[in-house]
Write a protein that holds these residues in place. Structure first.
Motif, PDB file in Angstrom:
ATOM      1  N   THR A   1       0.766  -1.186   0.006  1.00 36.61           N
ATOM      2  CA  THR A   1       0.007  -0.033  -0.147  1.00 36.61           C
ATOM      3  C   THR A   1       0.966   1.312   0.058  1.00 36.61           C
ATOM      4  OG1 THR A   1      -0.175  -0.367   2.427  1.00 36.61           O
ATOM      5  CG2 THR A   1      -2.059  -0.850   0.989  1.00 36.61           C
ATOM      6  N   ASN A   2       2.276   1.116   0.407  1.00 38.29           N
ATOM      7  CA  ASN A   2       3.070   2.330   0.539  1.00 38.29           C
ATOM      8  C   ASN A   2       4.003   2.417  -0.742  1.00 38.29           C
ATOM      9  OD1 ASN A   2       2.851   4.028   3.015  1.00 38.29           O
ATOM     10  ND2 ASN A   2       2.819   1.986   3.840  1.00 38.29           N
ATOM     11  N   LEU A   3       3.610   1.681  -1.855  1.00 34.41           N
ATOM     12  CA  LEU A   3       4.435   1.886  -2.912  1.00 34.41           C
ATOM     13  C   LEU A   3       4.649   3.064  -3.520  1.00 34.41           C
ATOM     14  CD1 LEU A   3       4.078  -1.442  -5.226  1.00 34.41           C
ATOM     15  CD2 LEU A   3       6.007  -0.696  -4.200  1.00 34.41           C
ATOM     16  N   ARG A   4       3.492   3.907  -3.447  1.00 32.58           N
ATOM     17  CA  ARG A   4       3.712   5.224  -3.795  1.00 32.58           C
ATOM     18  C   ARG A   4       4.517   6.120  -3.143  1.00 32.58           C
ATOM     19  NH1 ARG A   4      -1.577   8.479  -4.089  1.00 32.58           N
ATOM     20  NH2 ARG A   4      -0.447  10.332  -4.051  1.00 32.58           N
ATOM     21  N   ALA A   5       4.521   5.798  -1.750  1.00 32.21           N
ATOM     22  CA  ALA A   5       5.393   6.606  -0.920  1.00 32.21           C
ATOM     23  C   ALA A   5       6.697   6.348  -1.043  1.00 32.21           C
ATOM     24  CB  ALA A   5       4.780   6.375   0.753  1.00 32.21           C
ATOM     25  N   LEU A   6       7.056   5.004  -1.384  1.00 26.63           N
ATOM     26  CA  LEU A   6       8.537   4.687  -1.807  1.00 26.63           C
ATOM     27  C   LEU A   6       9.086   5.068  -3.037  1.00 26.63           C
ATOM     28  CD1 LEU A   6       8.040   1.002  -0.400  1.00 26.63           C
ATOM     29  CD2 LEU A   6       9.972   2.338   0.237  1.00 26.63           C
ATOM     30  N   MET A   7       7.972   5.205  -4.060  1.00 26.69           N
ATOM     31  CA  MET A   7       8.505   5.546  -5.466  1.00 26.69           C
ATOM     32  C   MET A   7       8.598   6.984  -5.183  1.00 26.69           C
ATOM     33  SD  MET A   7       9.160   3.162  -6.679  1.00 26.69           S
ATOM     34  CE  MET A   7       9.101   1.757  -5.917  1.00 26.69           C
ATOM     35  N   THR A   8       7.444   7.913  -5.017  1.00 19.65           N
ATOM     36  CA  THR A   8       7.698   9.324  -5.221  1.00 19.65           C
ATOM     37  C   THR A   8       7.201  10.096  -3.703  1.00 19.65           C
ATOM     38  OG1 THR A   8       5.403   9.322  -5.921  1.00 19.65           O
ATOM     39  CG2 THR A   8       7.008   9.322  -7.685  1.00 19.65           C
TER      40      THR A   8
ATOM     41  N   LEU B   1      13.590  10.520  -5.652  1.00 22.77           N
ATOM     42  CA  LEU B   1      14.715  11.372  -5.427  1.00 22.77           C
ATOM     43  C   LEU B   1      16.156  10.424  -5.473  1.00 22.77           C
ATOM     44  CD1 LEU B   1      15.323  14.184  -3.740  1.00 22.77           C
ATOM     45  CD2 LEU B   1      15.391  12.402  -1.648  1.00 22.77           C
ATOM     46  N   THR B   2      15.935   9.481  -5.256  1.00 24.17           N
ATOM     47  CA  THR B   2      17.429   8.381  -5.071  1.00 24.17           C
ATOM     48  C   THR B   2      17.763   8.446  -6.556  1.00 24.17           C
ATOM     49  OG1 THR B   2      16.709   7.263  -3.313  1.00 24.17           O
ATOM     50  CG2 THR B   2      18.253   6.351  -4.721  1.00 24.17           C
ATOM     51  N   LEU B   3      17.062   8.258  -7.451  1.00 30.05           N
ATOM     52  CA  LEU B   3      17.497   8.289  -8.935  1.00 30.05           C
ATOM     53  C   LEU B   3      17.806   9.396  -9.347  1.00 30.05           C
ATOM     54  CD1 LEU B   3      14.960   5.637 -10.392  1.00 30.05           C
ATOM     55  CD2 LEU B   3      17.213   5.343 -10.055  1.00 30.05           C
ATOM     56  N   PHE B   4      17.063  10.431  -9.251  1.00 31.63           N
ATOM     57  CA  PHE B   4      17.397  11.603  -9.588  1.00 31.63           C
ATOM     58  C   PHE B   4      18.570  12.389  -9.404  1.00 31.63           C
ATOM     59  CE2 PHE B   4      16.936  16.671  -9.190  1.00 31.63           C
ATOM     60  CZ  PHE B   4      16.668  16.879 -10.533  1.00 31.63           C
ATOM     61  N   VAL B   5      18.778  12.050  -7.878  1.00 30.51           N
ATOM     62  CA  VAL B   5      20.282  12.869  -7.314  1.00 30.51           C
ATOM     63  C   VAL B   5      21.352  11.813  -8.001  1.00 30.51           C
ATOM     64  CG1 VAL B   5      21.735  12.705  -5.117  1.00 30.51           C
ATOM     65  CG2 VAL B   5      19.156  13.475  -5.225  1.00 30.51           C
ATOM     66  N   ALA B   6      20.974  10.334  -7.962  1.00 36.20           N
ATOM     67  CA  ALA B   6      22.160   9.792  -8.584  1.00 36.20           C
ATOM     68  C   ALA B   6      22.666  10.140 -10.190  1.00 36.20           C
ATOM     69  CB  ALA B   6      21.855   8.104  -8.348  1.00 36.20           C
ATOM     70  N   LEU B   7      21.319  10.341 -10.813  1.00 40.36           N
ATOM     71  CA  LEU B   7      21.630  10.416 -12.402  1.00 40.36           C
ATOM     72  C   LEU B   7      22.440  12.210 -12.685  1.00 40.36           C
ATOM     73  CD1 LEU B   7      20.903   9.237 -14.650  1.00 40.36           C
ATOM     74  CD2 LEU B   7      18.820  10.682 -15.083  1.00 40.36           C
ATOM     75  N   ILE B   8      21.893  12.936 -11.686  1.00 42.49           N
ATOM     76  CA  ILE B   8      22.329  14.247 -11.890  1.00 42.49           C
ATOM     77  C   ILE B   8      24.018  14.409 -11.389  1.00 42.49           C
ATOM     78  CG2 ILE B   8      22.159  16.583 -11.066  1.00 42.49           C
ATOM     79  CD1 ILE B   8      19.883  16.316 -12.885  1.00 42.49           C
TER      80      ILE B   8
ATOM     81  N   ILE C   1      20.475  14.509   6.308  1.00 40.63           N
ATOM     82  CA  ILE C   1      19.998  15.951   6.056  1.00 40.63           C
ATOM     83  C   ILE C   1      18.586  16.122   5.944  1.00 40.63           C
ATOM     84  CG2 ILE C   1      22.327  16.680   5.744  1.00 40.63           C
ATOM     85  CD1 ILE C   1      21.246  16.893   2.709  1.00 40.63           C
ATOM     86  N   GLY C   2      17.814  15.310   6.151  1.00 38.94           N
ATOM     87  CA  GLY C   2      16.364  15.529   6.166  1.00 38.94           C
ATOM     88  C   GLY C   2      15.618  15.295   5.001  1.00 38.94           C
ATOM     89  N   LEU C   3      16.121  14.866   3.805  1.00 35.46           N
ATOM     90  CA  LEU C   3      15.485  14.266   2.449  1.00 35.46           C
ATOM     91  C   LEU C   3      14.873  12.983   2.759  1.00 35.46           C
ATOM     92  CD1 LEU C   3      17.752  15.890  -0.127  1.00 35.46           C
ATOM     93  CD2 LEU C   3      15.765  16.809   0.709  1.00 35.46           C
ATOM     94  N   PHE C   4      13.838  12.665   1.904  1.00 38.99           N
ATOM     95  CA  PHE C   4      13.195  11.457   2.227  1.00 38.99           C
ATOM     96  C   PHE C   4      13.436  10.570   0.947  1.00 38.99           C
ATOM     97  CE2 PHE C   4      10.723  13.790   5.240  1.00 38.99           C
ATOM     98  CZ  PHE C   4      10.422  12.767   5.975  1.00 38.99           C
TER      99      PHE C   4
END
Lengths: 643, 367
Positions: free
Chosen positions: A80-87, A438-445, A586-589
């Motif tokens: 049920t939390n897949l959405r939270a885990l993804m975005t 977030l994980t993918l975006f940060v890693a990619l950038i 540092i407080g990011l999820f």
């Protein structure tokens, strides 16, 4: 023009490939019994080790299976939390934006796979062993897992007098798992069938393209979304309630987009492959590379954020400024590349650089106001002016520089405008990006930005000029001497305090900057390792045929150095990806934090933590294993480790 | 050529990634925003209230824990839910007339006070205990207590514990709690006071503590009573019975809104928004009957909801501020039962019952 160099390099490369496929290293395959005797039971000590190893693996497998399928696991919490885990907090009503962004990346990946690589084939015999192996593994899993507990009519676990849960008999368990048995037997049968047809001396050479195998495999996975009863789990925002319906297929809003993703991936692969014989291959390759560079930022700031553009401001300020920089800057560069400009060009460029740097200093102390975009543009113009001497001469080269400048200006101004425009997406919390996104975006950038920076630092560190060498060395050593966490904390907590009045750095931007600077220092050392492996003869040969130092670096040294450092570079990419989990501090999820502290804090799933962490570990593994596999393939292709 | 372009472009990206997050796009905006910041600082120094800042900003920045079960928890869609989260909404509804105009900021215990001091958040609704040192040294002001909590212990009935057990009964037990909190100190003090020796073990977070309790590594776990009740309701395996004791907690943990000190206009607004929910509960006004109470209630109710003789305008709030609070979020009882009943925390008989029912929840009169 560098494209010609590129094309010839590619041609050589393809020829190399063909040679390799034409004469594969033939290893005669042994019959099963002989293979076993040779590899696993060559003497009694090896035999014991083999048996002990197999036993240990079996015990570990049984432990994992019992853990995953235990009646104590609450997988609903994860589902049920897949959405939270993804975005995390990205609103559901805007999800189409997420899919568009993902679809763009997936399509681009397919296109690049089509135009860039000769992926080679995999023999049907190999596929048949995979299928049989999977089938056998599945069968072992079905047997290894302990029998399930008995659930009584009241929905509770039936317990013995001592209080331990009662388990069904082994035979009942096997009957209960009949669908798994069927799957295992099917895999084994199909594998064996293929094996018997394709293991003969001639047919064992029959190959199918790797890409079709991947496409079919992914297609089957997507197809299973439509058929297999994975269950429907969701959180309904309107009523704040959880939905958990097992026994049906996943929601339409999940399976349809994934189907589209699959079509995009495979469709664009075919499109890309059809370009391989095109006259414009060089151009297409260049454009796809440029798209890879632009798309992460564009997708994030334009597609996901949906900026609310103020057209009045765009027409009155942004557009004229972009045009002015593009055209006037272009004219300046045109002038600077005139034949016989001589010292005047260098002086102009240096003055320009001085002015550009002064603007930043002035901004820091707030001496006079200036548009941020103008500051960036002046700096870029100064850099382009410094590069201008390389383009003096032919009309075509000059035109390239000017057109390139105009393109870059347009892009930078476009992105800066988009970045500065507030978003229209309404969020529930401050986190615009969270979870895997977030994980993918940060890693990619971070990977994208730190790569050029790292290469520049490596070149600086090996440069003949003491000032470059000193600066690069001290930068690298300082950054490498500090843990990533302190860099991240510094950028999120300290840097905002040093910024001039009125300037704010968003948390995410602060993190990206800090992480990029950190990662670049490590990358630089990896690249430097590669640079040192280039023999002196290469430099001398380049000098002998009259290349300038920029050409020598760009065409002779770097391509070889980067090739040599592929394993370390990939290692760096993987560790960058994994270390994004430090963002939680540092407080990011990021998605590990969602699994570790968000889900266990929901009243519905209080304390349910292991399930989420297991899933997160699996996702990390999936991505890193894919990257690692791809790099192995890349290494084989460029012949690394075989010289 | 492509290589050159790519390099140039990468530099450009780096530049725009750093510069782009500059909230000011052009010079005029830049100067005006720095003006605004300066004004804010000077005004704050000269006594201008956060209340006006919030009104002009249009959102309330509310610091919450984000991982406190039933108090502030992130839902699967990223929205914040729970008792504390609802009180953030109460403040937003009172000041801005819209309960959804809250910007939730998840803060750890370590960073919460700094976040208030630097202005990152306007107030904390982050189960922060009201203590003398925080009120004085740390420079915080505390609003009315919304939840009376207290540290208790939880053990197994099979180990001989019951609801009437005392701290003096736990001698020789392994007691577990999360590291770095005052609970650790409280239990050590209570044990030495009761003259019993205990073995204290601490773990990184309370989930780990509970897992160790379930596995039997801990005989007793201790934290605030609200946390224990929730754990018992959700995680007690069948066949076991967990008991919470002593009936009178070993510590007092009054939790409520916390904000920077010496901003009377803002603290009055927050305090009376909280009082309004309590008075409404007392008067039987809830989100479903608030419209009829607007005309049909007693004079105090009508005053509170913005009718004749209302006092909200004088506080710098809209006249219907508390009507919006009750309408959009609810009264104290509604807020309480929405979040805390599902985890087994009932008001009845606890300190959080209304004063008329023997509890401590009490508000001064609205007149």
């Amino acid at each position: 023009m560098s494209d010609s160099g590129q094309v010839s390099a590619d041609r050589e490369f393809q020829e190399g490939m063909e040679e390799e496929t034409a004469s594969p290293h033939e290893v005669p395959s042994l019959p099963m019994g002989q293979w076993l005797r040779k590899n696993l039971f060559s003497n009694w000590a090896n035999g014991i080790l083999t048996l002990l190893g197999a036993l240990a693996a079996l015990v570990a497998l049984r432990g994992v299976l019992n853990f995953v399928f235990s009646e104590n696991r609450q997988w609903d919490a994860v589902r049920t939390n897949l959405r939270a885990l993804m975005t995390l907090s990205y609103p559901e009503s805007q999800y189409i934006r997420v899919w568009v962004a993902l679809g763009f990346i997936v399509g681009l990946a397919g296109l690049s796979a089509g135009i860039w690589a000769n992926w080679g084939g995999v023999s049907v015999k190999r596929i048949s062993t995979w299928l049989m192996g999977t089938g056998a593994f599945l069968a072992v899993c079905v047997i290894a897992r302990e029998p399930s507990v008995i659930i009584g009519t009241d929905g509770k676990v039936v317990r013995t007098v001592e209080g331990s849960p009662q388990r069904e008999s082994f035979m009942d368990a096997m009957v209960d798992r009949s669908s798994w048995w069927i799957a295992a037997v099917l895999l084994l049968a199909v594998g064996a069938g293929l094996w018997s047809r394709f293991s003969g001396p001639v047919r064992r050479r029959v190959e199918v393209p790797v890409t079709s195998v991947v496409c079919v495999g992914l297609g089957l996975a997507v197809l299973s979304l439509w058929i297999a009863p994975y269950g429907h789990y969701a959180f309904i925002s309107a009523t704040k309630s959880y939905v958990a319906e097992s026994g049906r297929t996943v929601a339409f809003s999940t399976k349809l987009p994934w189907t589209v993703m699959w079509i995009l991936l495979c469709g664009f692969f075919l499109v890309g492959r059809s370009f391989q014989r095109s006259r414009y291959l060089g151009l297409i390759k260049g454009s796809s590379n440029l798209l890879w560079l632009i798309s992460p930022l564009t997708l994030f700031w334009v597609v996901l954020r949906d900026p609310a553009l103020d057209y009045g401001h765009v027409i009155s300020t942004d557009l004229p400024m972009g045009l002015a920089f593009g055209l006037l800057g272009g004219a300046l560069l045109w002038g600077l590349t005139r034949t016989g400009i001589g010292e005047a060009g260098r002086i102009t460029a240096t003055l320009l650089l001085g002015f550009a740097v002064f603007n930043w200093v002035a901004a820091f102390f707030g001496w006079y106001p200036m548009l941020q975009k103008a500051r960036i543009s002046f700096l870029l113009l100064a850099l382009a002016a410094l590069l201008a001497p390389n383009f003096i001469g032919e009309l075509a080269k000059r035109r390239q520089l000017v057109l390139g400048w105009i393109g870059v200006t347009a892009l930078v101004h476009y992105l800066a405008t988009m970045i500065n425009t507030p978003s229209t997406v309404e969020l529930q919390s401050t986190e615009f990006l969270g979870g895997l996104g977030l994980t993918l975006f940060v890693a990619l950038i971070v990977v994208l930005l730190s790569f050029p920076l790292g290469v520049l630092l490596a070149l600086g560190r090996t440069s003949k000029f003491p000032i470059f060498r000193m600066l690069s060395t001290s930068y690298i050593e300082v950054i490498r001497g500090v843990p990533l966490i302190s860099v991240l904390i510094f950028f999120s907590v300290m840097v905002p305090l040093f910024l001039p009045d009125g300037m704010e750095l968003a948390e995410l931007a602060a993190v990206l900057t800090g992480y990029t600077l950190f990662s670049a220092a490590y990358l630089a050392e990896n690249v430097r390792g590669g640079l040192q492996s280039i023999t002196k003869g290469q430099y001398e040969a380049a000098d002998a045929i009259g290349l300038t130092s920029a050409q020598r670096t760009g065409f002779i040294v770097l391509p070889q150095a980067l090739t040599v450092s592929i394993p370390q570079l990939v290692g760096q990419v993987i560790s960058t990806f994994k270390e994004t989990s430090l963002l939680a501090i540092i407080g990011l999820f990021d998605f590990l934090r969602v699994a570790n502290s968000v889900i266990p804090a929901q009243s519905e799933f209080m304390g349910v933590k292991r399930e989420g962490i297991l899933l997160v570990a699996m996702i990390y593994f999936f991505f890193n294993f894919t990257i690692s596999k791809y790099s192995q393939r890349l290494e084989r292709r460029v012949g690394l480790g075989e010289r | 050529m492509w290589r050159l372009l790519a390099t140039l472009f990468a530099i450009a990206l780096a530049a725009s990634a750093c510069g782009g997050s500059d909230s000011s796009d052009d010079s005029s905006a830049s100067s005006s925003s720095s003006d605004a910041e300066e004004t804010e600082v000077t005004l704050a120094a000269s006594g201008e209230s956060l209340l006006d800042t919030i009104k002009s900003r249009g959102t309330v920045n509310c610091g919450v824990s984000g991982s406190a079960v039933a108090f502030s928890e992130l839902q699967a869609d990223g929205s914040m839910a729970g008792f504390d989260a609802d009180y953030c909404r109460v403040v937003a509804a009172a000041i801005l007339g819209d309960a959804n105009k809250v910007n939730f900021v998840s803060l750890t215990a370590a960073e919460r006070f700094t976040a208030v001091q630097t202005g990152d958040v306007d107030l904390l609704m982050r189960n922060t205990t009201w203590t003398q040192s925080r009120d004085s040294e740390v420079g915080m002001d505390f609003g009315p207590t919304t939840y009376y909590d207290g540290q208790q212990l939880m053990g197994r009935e099979s180990d001989g514990f019951s609801g009437s057990s005392q701290v003096s009964d736990v001698g020789g037990s392994v007691i577990c709690t999360s590291a770095g909190t005052t609970t650790e100190k409280n239990i050590a003090d209570a044990a030495s006071e009761a003259g019993v020796s205990i073995e204290l073990q601490t773990f990184e977070d309370f989930d780990t503590v509970v897992n160790n309790f379930i596995s039997g590594a801990c005989d007793i776990i201790t934290t605030d009573g609200s946390g224990l009740v929730g754990r018992k309701a959700k995680q007690q395996p069948d066949g076991e019975n967990w008991v919470i004791f002593p009936a009178t907690p070993i510590s007092k943990e009054p939790l409520g809104p916390t904000y920077g000190q010496n901003d009377s206009a803002f603290s009055d607004a927050v305090n009376w928004a909280v009082y309004a929910t309590i008075i409404a509960d007392e008067k039987g006004v809830n989100s479903s009957n608030v419209d009829s109470m607007l005309t049909g209630g007693d004079t105090e109710t009508i005053r509170l909801l913005g009718g004749e003789g209302e006092l909200q305008s004088g506080m710098g709030l809209p006249a219907d501020a508390f009507y919006q609070v009750i309408k959009q979020v609810g009264n104290y009882d509604e807020i309480y039962s929405r979040s805390l009943n599902p985890v087994g925390l009932s008001r009845e008989g606890s300190a959080n019952a209304a004063w008329t029912a023997g509890g401590l929840v009490y508000a001064p009169p609205a007149r």
